[in-house]
Design a protein around this motif. Structure first.
Motif, PDB file in Angstrom:
ATOM      1  N   GLN A   1       1.015  -1.423   0.169  1.00  0.00           N
ATOM      2  CA  GLN A   1      -0.036   0.044  -0.143  1.00  0.00           C
ATOM      3  C   GLN A   1       0.624   1.309  -0.361  1.00  0.00           C
ATOM      4  N   LYS A   2       1.563   1.365   0.844  1.00  0.00           N
ATOM      5  CA  LYS A   2       3.066   2.522   0.776  1.00  0.00           C
ATOM      6  C   LYS A   2       3.486   2.411  -0.626  1.00  0.00           C
ATOM      7  N   PHE A   3       3.739   1.493  -0.657  1.00  0.00           N
ATOM      8  CA  PHE A   3       4.206   1.951  -2.433  1.00  0.00           C
ATOM      9  C   PHE A   3       3.888   2.205  -3.392  1.00  0.00           C
ATOM     10  N   LEU A   4       3.477   1.368  -3.105  1.00  0.00           N
ATOM     11  CA  LEU A   4       1.851   1.866  -4.561  1.00  0.00           C
ATOM     12  C   LEU A   4       1.356   3.540  -4.284  1.00  0.00           C
TER      13      LEU A   4
ATOM     14  N   ALA B   1       9.910 -13.298  -8.762  1.00  0.00           N
ATOM     15  CA  ALA B   1       9.518 -13.040 -10.184  1.00  0.00           C
ATOM     16  C   ALA B   1       9.904 -14.781 -10.641  1.00  0.00           C
ATOM     17  N   ALA B   2      10.360 -15.676 -10.052  1.00  0.00           N
ATOM     18  CA  ALA B   2      10.783 -17.292 -10.260  1.00  0.00           C
ATOM     19  C   ALA B   2       9.511 -17.679  -9.158  1.00  0.00           C
ATOM     20  N   LEU B   3       8.785 -16.586  -8.369  1.00  0.00           N
ATOM     21  CA  LEU B   3       8.413 -17.678  -7.583  1.00  0.00           C
ATOM     22  C   LEU B   3       7.134 -16.766  -7.818  1.00  0.00           C
ATOM     23  N   SER B   4       6.590 -16.170  -8.804  1.00  0.00           N
ATOM     24  CA  SER B   4       4.858 -15.429  -9.714  1.00  0.00           C
ATOM     25  C   SER B   4       4.728 -16.417 -10.644  1.00  0.00           C
ATOM     26  N   ASN B   5       6.290 -16.951 -11.228  1.00  0.00           N
ATOM     27  CA  ASN B   5       5.990 -17.237 -12.803  1.00  0.00           C
ATOM     28  C   ASN B   5       6.188 -18.553 -12.297  1.00  0.00           C
ATOM     29  N   GLY B   6       5.689 -19.837 -11.356  1.00  0.00           N
ATOM     30  CA  GLY B   6       6.434 -20.769 -10.988  1.00  0.00           C
ATOM     31  C   GLY B   6       5.389 -21.621 -10.388  1.00  0.00           C
ATOM     32  N   ASN B   7       4.871 -23.036 -10.219  1.00  0.00           N
ATOM     33  CA  ASN B   7       4.296 -23.777  -9.131  1.00  0.00           C
ATOM     34  C   ASN B   7       4.260 -24.020  -7.814  1.00  0.00           C
ATOM     35  N   ILE B   8       3.063 -22.859  -7.383  1.00  0.00           N
ATOM     36  CA  ILE B   8       3.619 -23.141  -5.913  1.00  0.00           C
ATOM     37  C   ILE B   8       2.108 -24.314  -5.143  1.00  0.00           C
ATOM     38  N   THR B   9       2.696 -24.804  -4.141  1.00  0.00           N
ATOM     39  CA  THR B   9       1.791 -26.062  -3.629  1.00  0.00           C
ATOM     40  C   THR B   9       1.159 -25.032  -2.563  1.00  0.00           C
ATOM     41  N   ASN B  10       0.783 -24.692  -1.778  1.00  0.00           N
ATOM     42  CA  ASN B  10      -0.501 -23.916  -0.167  1.00  0.00           C
ATOM     43  C   ASN B  10      -0.149 -25.214   0.326  1.00  0.00           C
TER      44      ASN B  10
ATOM     45  N   VAL C   1       7.384 -23.057   5.931  1.00  0.00           N
ATOM     46  CA  VAL C   1       6.806 -21.594   6.236  1.00  0.00           C
ATOM     47  C   VAL C   1       7.353 -20.396   5.903  1.00  0.00           C
ATOM     48  N   VAL C   2       6.515 -19.664   5.672  1.00  0.00           N
ATOM     49  CA  VAL C   2       6.226 -17.978   4.578  1.00  0.00           C
ATOM     50  C   VAL C   2       6.478 -17.656   5.842  1.00  0.00           C
ATOM     51  N   LYS C   3       7.566 -16.713   6.055  1.00  0.00           N
ATOM     52  CA  LYS C   3       7.920 -16.095   6.791  1.00  0.00           C
ATOM     53  C   LYS C   3       7.725 -14.365   7.155  1.00  0.00           C
ATOM     54  N   GLU C   4       8.140 -13.814   5.420  1.00  0.00           N
ATOM     55  CA  GLU C   4       7.850 -12.327   5.380  1.00  0.00           C
ATOM     56  C   GLU C   4       7.997 -12.308   3.827  1.00  0.00           C
ATOM     57  N   ILE C   5       7.189 -11.365   3.246  1.00  0.00           N
ATOM     58  CA  ILE C   5       6.809 -11.456   1.705  1.00  0.00           C
ATOM     59  C   ILE C   5       7.361  -9.528   1.447  1.00  0.00           C
ATOM     60  N   GLU C   6       8.502 -10.182   0.910  1.00  0.00           N
ATOM     61  CA  GLU C   6       8.925  -8.646   1.027  1.00  0.00           C
ATOM     62  C   GLU C   6       8.486  -7.997  -1.196  1.00  0.00           C
ATOM     63  N   ILE C   7       8.909  -7.182  -0.924  1.00  0.00           N
ATOM     64  CA  ILE C   7       9.118  -6.297  -3.005  1.00  0.00           C
ATOM     65  C   ILE C   7       9.618  -6.807  -3.682  1.00  0.00           C
TER      66      ILE C   7
ATOM     67  N   LEU D   1      18.374  -1.844 -14.222  1.00  0.00           N
ATOM     68  CA  LEU D   1      17.552  -2.797 -12.912  1.00  0.00           C
ATOM     69  C   LEU D   1      16.074  -3.961 -14.259  1.00  0.00           C
ATOM     70  N   GLN D   2      16.865  -5.093 -15.022  1.00  0.00           N
ATOM     71  CA  GLN D   2      15.652  -5.423 -15.804  1.00  0.00           C
ATOM     72  C   GLN D   2      15.064  -6.445 -14.494  1.00  0.00           C
ATOM     73  N   GLY D   3      16.362  -7.153 -13.991  1.00  0.00           N
ATOM     74  CA  GLY D   3      15.833  -8.036 -12.905  1.00  0.00           C
ATOM     75  C   GLY D   3      15.647  -8.036 -11.823  1.00  0.00           C
ATOM     76  N   SER D   4      15.543  -6.611 -11.714  1.00  0.00           N
ATOM     77  CA  SER D   4      15.078  -6.393  -9.730  1.00  0.00           C
ATOM     78  C   SER D   4      13.676  -5.676 -10.500  1.00  0.00           C
ATOM     79  N   LEU D   5      13.321  -4.803 -11.520  1.00  0.00           N
ATOM     80  CA  LEU D   5      12.019  -4.859 -12.136  1.00  0.00           C
ATOM     81  C   LEU D   5      11.416  -6.078 -11.972  1.00  0.00           C
ATOM     82  N   SER D   6      11.964  -7.514 -12.301  1.00  0.00           N
ATOM     83  CA  SER D   6      10.793  -8.386 -13.031  1.00  0.00           C
ATOM     84  C   SER D   6      10.565  -8.557 -11.115  1.00  0.00           C
ATOM     85  N   ASN D   7      11.497  -9.202 -10.503  1.00  0.00           N
ATOM     86  CA  ASN D   7      11.031  -9.240  -9.131  1.00  0.00           C
ATOM     87  C   ASN D   7      10.153  -8.826  -8.292  1.00  0.00           C
ATOM     88  N   PHE D   8      10.119  -7.084  -8.337  1.00  0.00           N
ATOM     89  CA  PHE D   8       8.962  -6.276  -8.049  1.00  0.00           C
ATOM     90  C   PHE D   8       7.824  -6.697  -8.943  1.00  0.00           C
ATOM     91  N   ALA D   9       8.666  -6.698 -10.282  1.00  0.00           N
ATOM     92  CA  ALA D   9       6.630  -6.633 -10.909  1.00  0.00           C
ATOM     93  C   ALA D   9       5.860  -8.094  -9.944  1.00  0.00           C
TER      94      ALA D   9
END
Length: 272
Positions: free
Chosen positions: A58-61, A160-169, A136-142, A103-111
Protein backbone atom coordinates in the motif's frame (compact mmCIF):
# COMPACT_ATOMS: atom_id res chain seq x y z
CA UNK A 1 12.52 61.04 -23.71
CA UNK A 2 9.38 61.24 -21.67
CA UNK A 3 7.47 59.41 -24.43
CA UNK A 4 10.16 56.72 -24.50
CA UNK A 5 9.96 56.24 -20.77
CA UNK A 6 6.19 56.05 -20.94
CA UNK A 7 6.44 53.41 -23.66
CA UNK A 8 8.95 51.43 -21.61
CA UNK A 9 6.77 51.62 -18.57
CA UNK A 10 3.75 50.49 -20.57
CA UNK A 11 5.79 47.64 -22.11
CA UNK A 12 7.15 46.37 -18.80
CA UNK A 13 3.76 46.79 -17.20
CA UNK A 14 2.23 44.60 -19.87
CA UNK A 15 4.98 41.98 -19.41
CA UNK A 16 4.52 42.04 -15.64
CA UNK A 17 0.75 41.64 -15.97
CA UNK A 18 1.19 38.80 -18.49
CA UNK A 19 3.67 36.88 -16.33
CA UNK A 20 1.76 37.77 -13.20
CA UNK A 21 -1.35 36.16 -14.64
CA UNK A 22 0.70 33.11 -15.67
CA UNK A 23 2.21 32.83 -12.18
CA UNK A 24 -1.23 33.26 -10.61
CA UNK A 25 -2.57 30.54 -12.92
CA UNK A 26 0.35 28.27 -11.99
CA UNK A 27 -0.36 28.80 -8.28
CA UNK A 28 -4.04 28.01 -8.81
CA UNK A 29 -3.13 24.88 -10.80
CA UNK A 30 -0.75 23.81 -8.01
CA UNK A 31 -3.37 24.29 -5.27
CA UNK A 32 -6.17 22.54 -7.17
CA UNK A 33 -3.84 19.81 -8.47
CA UNK A 34 -2.46 19.08 -4.99
CA UNK A 35 -6.01 18.84 -3.63
CA UNK A 36 -7.02 16.44 -6.41
CA UNK A 37 -3.90 14.29 -5.84
CA UNK A 38 -4.72 14.02 -2.11
CA UNK A 39 -8.29 12.98 -2.93
CA UNK A 40 -7.07 10.38 -5.44
CA UNK A 41 -4.57 8.96 -2.93
CA UNK A 42 -7.25 8.76 -0.22
CA UNK A 43 -9.62 6.99 -2.60
CA UNK A 44 -6.98 4.48 -3.67
CA UNK A 45 -5.97 3.92 -0.03
CA UNK A 46 -9.60 3.12 0.88
CA UNK A 47 -9.87 0.64 -2.00
CA UNK A 48 -6.62 -1.05 -0.96
CA UNK A 49 -7.77 -1.22 2.65
CA UNK A 50 -11.02 -2.91 1.59
CA UNK A 51 -9.08 -5.39 -0.54
CA UNK A 52 -6.78 -6.05 2.44
CA UNK A 53 -3.58 -5.32 0.53
CA UNK A 54 -0.26 -5.73 2.32
CA UNK A 55 0.78 -2.59 4.23
CA UNK A 56 4.19 -2.36 2.54
CA UNK A 57 2.55 -2.68 -0.88
CA UNK A 58 0.00 0.00 0.00
CA UNK A 59 2.69 2.50 1.01
CA UNK A 60 4.84 1.74 -2.03
CA UNK A 61 2.00 2.02 -4.55
CA UNK A 62 0.61 5.17 -2.94
CA UNK A 63 4.05 6.80 -3.05
CA UNK A 64 4.53 5.68 -6.67
CA UNK A 65 1.12 7.01 -7.75
CA UNK A 66 1.65 10.20 -5.75
CA UNK A 67 5.00 10.98 -7.36
CA UNK A 68 3.66 10.17 -10.82
CA UNK A 69 0.74 12.57 -10.37
CA UNK A 70 3.06 15.25 -8.96
CA UNK A 71 5.33 14.98 -12.01
CA UNK A 72 2.31 15.47 -14.27
CA UNK A 73 1.25 18.44 -12.14
CA UNK A 74 4.71 20.02 -12.41
CA UNK A 75 4.67 19.57 -16.19
CA UNK A 76 1.25 21.26 -16.31
CA UNK A 77 2.57 24.19 -14.26
CA UNK A 78 5.64 24.57 -16.49
CA UNK A 79 3.37 24.57 -19.52
CA UNK A 80 1.21 27.27 -17.90
CA UNK A 81 4.34 29.39 -17.39
CA UNK A 82 5.14 29.07 -21.10
CA UNK A 83 8.10 26.72 -20.67
CA UNK A 84 8.45 24.02 -23.34
CA UNK A 85 7.77 20.66 -21.67
CA UNK A 86 8.49 18.37 -24.62
CA UNK A 87 12.19 18.21 -23.78
CA UNK A 88 11.42 17.41 -20.14
CA UNK A 89 9.12 14.56 -21.18
CA UNK A 90 11.81 13.20 -23.52
CA UNK A 91 14.42 13.35 -20.75
CA UNK A 92 12.10 11.56 -18.30
CA UNK A 93 11.31 8.87 -20.90
CA UNK A 94 15.00 8.33 -21.69
CA UNK A 95 15.88 8.18 -17.98
CA UNK A 96 13.07 5.69 -17.36
CA UNK A 97 14.25 3.48 -20.22
CA UNK A 98 17.86 3.56 -18.99
CA UNK A 99 16.85 2.70 -15.43
CA UNK A 100 14.55 -0.05 -16.71
CA UNK A 101 17.33 -1.66 -18.74
CA UNK A 102 19.81 -1.43 -15.86
CA UNK A 103 17.37 -2.87 -13.33
CA UNK A 104 15.64 -5.41 -15.55
CA UNK A 105 16.03 -8.29 -13.08
CA UNK A 106 15.05 -6.19 -10.10
CA UNK A 107 11.99 -4.83 -11.89
CA UNK A 108 10.81 -8.34 -12.76
CA UNK A 109 11.18 -9.28 -9.08
CA UNK A 110 9.29 -6.13 -8.14
CA UNK A 111 6.48 -6.99 -10.57
CA UNK A 112 6.38 -10.51 -9.15
CA UNK A 113 6.16 -9.12 -5.60
CA UNK A 114 3.28 -6.83 -6.58
CA UNK A 115 1.41 -9.77 -8.17
CA UNK A 116 1.95 -11.93 -5.07
CA UNK A 117 0.69 -9.19 -2.75
CA UNK A 118 -2.35 -8.46 -4.92
CA UNK A 119 -3.49 -12.01 -5.74
CA UNK A 120 -2.24 -13.55 -2.46
CA UNK A 121 -1.47 -17.17 -3.43
CA UNK A 122 -0.07 -17.43 0.11
CA UNK A 123 0.34 -15.33 3.24
CA UNK A 124 2.78 -15.12 6.14
CA UNK A 125 2.62 -18.31 8.20
CA UNK A 126 1.52 -20.56 5.32
CA UNK A 127 3.36 -23.79 4.58
CA UNK A 128 4.25 -23.75 0.88
CA UNK A 129 6.35 -25.66 -1.60
CA UNK A 130 7.83 -23.67 -4.49
CA UNK A 131 11.00 -23.63 -6.57
CA UNK A 132 11.99 -26.97 -5.07
CA UNK A 133 11.83 -25.61 -1.51
CA UNK A 134 9.42 -26.44 1.33
CA UNK A 135 8.87 -24.16 4.29
CA UNK A 136 6.75 -21.67 6.22
CA UNK A 137 6.46 -18.16 4.78
CA UNK A 138 8.28 -15.79 7.11
CA UNK A 139 8.16 -12.50 5.21
CA UNK A 140 6.86 -11.21 1.86
CA UNK A 141 8.92 -8.32 0.56
CA UNK A 142 8.75 -6.30 -2.65
CA UNK A 143 11.61 -8.17 -4.34
CA UNK A 144 11.93 -11.46 -2.42
CA UNK A 145 10.00 -13.85 -0.18
CA UNK A 146 11.61 -15.43 2.88
CA UNK A 147 10.71 -19.02 3.79
CA UNK A 148 11.83 -21.04 6.83
CA UNK A 149 12.47 -24.71 6.04
CA UNK A 150 11.65 -27.63 8.40
CA UNK A 151 15.36 -27.67 9.30
CA UNK A 152 15.03 -24.02 10.45
CA UNK A 153 16.99 -22.59 7.52
CA UNK A 154 15.95 -19.28 6.00
CA UNK A 155 15.41 -19.55 2.25
CA UNK A 156 15.18 -16.38 0.13
CA UNK A 157 13.28 -16.85 -3.14
CA UNK A 158 13.16 -14.11 -5.83
CA UNK A 159 9.57 -13.03 -6.44
CA UNK A 160 9.92 -13.22 -10.23
CA UNK A 161 10.62 -16.95 -10.11
CA UNK A 162 8.04 -17.46 -7.38
CA UNK A 163 5.21 -15.72 -9.22
CA UNK A 164 5.96 -17.51 -12.52
CA UNK A 165 6.32 -21.03 -11.06
CA UNK A 166 4.08 -23.62 -9.45
CA UNK A 167 3.18 -22.99 -5.82
CA UNK A 168 1.74 -25.66 -3.53
CA UNK A 169 0.04 -24.12 -0.51
CA UNK A 170 -0.51 -26.71 2.20
CA UNK A 171 -2.23 -24.25 4.54
CA UNK A 172 -5.10 -23.05 2.35
CA UNK A 173 -7.53 -25.78 3.41
CA UNK A 174 -6.29 -25.82 7.02
CA UNK A 175 -5.94 -29.62 7.05
CA UNK A 176 -3.23 -31.93 5.75
CA UNK A 177 -3.27 -35.64 5.06
CA UNK A 178 -0.27 -37.50 6.47
CA UNK A 179 0.76 -40.30 4.10
CA UNK A 180 2.38 -43.29 5.80
CA UNK A 181 3.09 -46.79 4.52
CA UNK A 182 3.32 -49.63 7.05
CA UNK A 183 4.37 -53.11 5.91
CA UNK A 184 3.56 -56.34 7.76
CA UNK A 185 4.32 -60.01 7.20
CA UNK A 186 2.26 -62.13 4.81
CA UNK A 187 1.46 -64.32 7.81
CA UNK A 188 -0.33 -61.44 9.56
CA UNK A 189 -4.12 -61.30 9.68
CA UNK A 190 -5.20 -58.39 7.47
CA UNK A 191 -8.37 -57.61 9.42
CA UNK A 192 -6.55 -57.60 12.76
CA UNK A 193 -3.75 -55.44 11.36
CA UNK A 194 -6.23 -52.87 10.06
CA UNK A 195 -7.96 -52.75 13.44
CA UNK A 196 -4.67 -52.27 15.31
CA UNK A 197 -3.49 -49.48 12.97
CA UNK A 198 -6.87 -47.73 12.92
CA UNK A 199 -7.01 -47.82 16.71
CA UNK A 200 -3.65 -46.04 16.81
CA UNK A 201 -5.04 -43.29 14.58
CA UNK A 202 -8.30 -42.79 16.47
CA UNK A 203 -6.49 -42.76 19.84
CA UNK A 204 -4.08 -39.97 18.91
CA UNK A 205 -5.48 -36.57 20.04
CA UNK A 206 -3.72 -34.70 17.22
CA UNK A 207 -5.35 -36.81 14.49
CA UNK A 208 -8.48 -35.08 13.20
CA UNK A 209 -11.85 -36.82 13.35
CA UNK A 210 -13.03 -35.05 10.20
CA UNK A 211 -11.92 -36.11 7.63
CA UNK A 212 -11.82 -39.54 9.24
CA UNK A 213 -8.49 -41.43 9.17
CA UNK A 214 -8.27 -44.55 7.02
CA UNK A 215 -6.20 -47.74 6.76
CA UNK A 216 -6.22 -49.78 3.54
CA UNK A 217 -4.09 -52.43 1.84
CA UNK A 218 -2.11 -50.55 -0.80
CA UNK A 219 0.37 -53.12 -2.15
CA UNK A 220 1.32 -56.77 -2.07
CA UNK A 221 5.06 -56.28 -2.10
CA UNK A 222 7.85 -58.86 -2.42
CA UNK A 223 8.19 -59.52 1.29
CA UNK A 224 5.34 -57.57 2.91
CA UNK A 225 1.72 -56.55 2.75
CA UNK A 226 1.78 -52.74 2.71
CA UNK A 227 -0.95 -50.66 4.33
CA UNK A 228 -1.69 -47.05 3.38
CA UNK A 229 -2.13 -45.30 6.74
CA UNK A 230 -3.86 -41.92 6.20
CA UNK A 231 -4.50 -39.68 9.23
CA UNK A 232 -5.37 -35.97 8.86
CA UNK A 233 -3.93 -33.18 10.98
CA UNK A 234 -3.68 -29.43 11.20
CA UNK A 235 -0.73 -27.78 9.49
CA UNK A 236 0.97 -27.06 12.83
CA UNK A 237 0.62 -30.68 13.99
CA UNK A 238 1.76 -32.31 10.74
CA UNK A 239 5.23 -33.42 11.82
CA UNK A 240 4.05 -34.42 15.31
CA UNK A 241 1.46 -36.70 13.73
CA UNK A 242 3.90 -38.00 11.13
CA UNK A 243 6.57 -39.08 13.59
CA UNK A 244 4.20 -39.90 16.46
CA UNK A 245 1.96 -42.21 14.43
CA UNK A 246 4.99 -43.98 12.92
CA UNK A 247 6.31 -44.78 16.40
CA UNK A 248 2.91 -45.72 17.83
CA UNK A 249 2.17 -48.10 14.92
CA UNK A 250 5.43 -49.98 15.56
CA UNK A 251 4.67 -50.34 19.28
CA UNK A 252 1.06 -51.40 18.66
CA UNK A 253 2.04 -54.01 16.08
CA UNK A 254 4.69 -55.43 18.41
CA UNK A 255 2.15 -55.65 21.26
CA UNK A 256 -0.30 -57.44 18.97
CA UNK A 257 2.37 -59.93 17.86
CA UNK A 258 2.21 -58.77 14.25
CA UNK A 259 5.57 -59.02 12.55
CA UNK A 260 7.03 -56.17 10.54
CA UNK A 261 9.25 -57.81 7.89
CA UNK A 262 12.85 -56.80 7.44
CA UNK A 263 15.48 -57.81 4.89
CA UNK A 264 16.86 -61.34 5.34
CA UNK A 265 20.15 -62.61 3.99
CA UNK A 266 20.92 -66.27 3.25
CA UNK A 267 24.47 -67.57 3.35
CA UNK A 268 25.31 -70.61 1.21
CA UNK A 269 28.44 -72.53 2.08
CA UNK A 270 29.71 -74.91 -0.56
CA UNK A 271 31.77 -77.79 0.77
CA UNK A 272 34.51 -79.38 -1.29
Amino acid sequence: MENLKAEDIEKWTGIAIDYGLKILGAIIIWIIGSWIIKKINKGIAKVMAKQDYDQSLQKFLLNLIGWGLKILLILAILSQLGIETTSFAAILAAAGLAVGMALQGSLSNFAGGVLIMIFKPFKIGDLIEAQGELGVVKEIEIFTTKVVSPTNKEIIIPNAALSNGNITNYSTEGKLRVDLTIGVSYDADIKQTKEVLLNVLTSNPKVLKDPAPSVNVSELADSSVNFAVRPYSTVDDYWDVYFGITEECKIALDNAGIEIPYPHSVEIHKEA
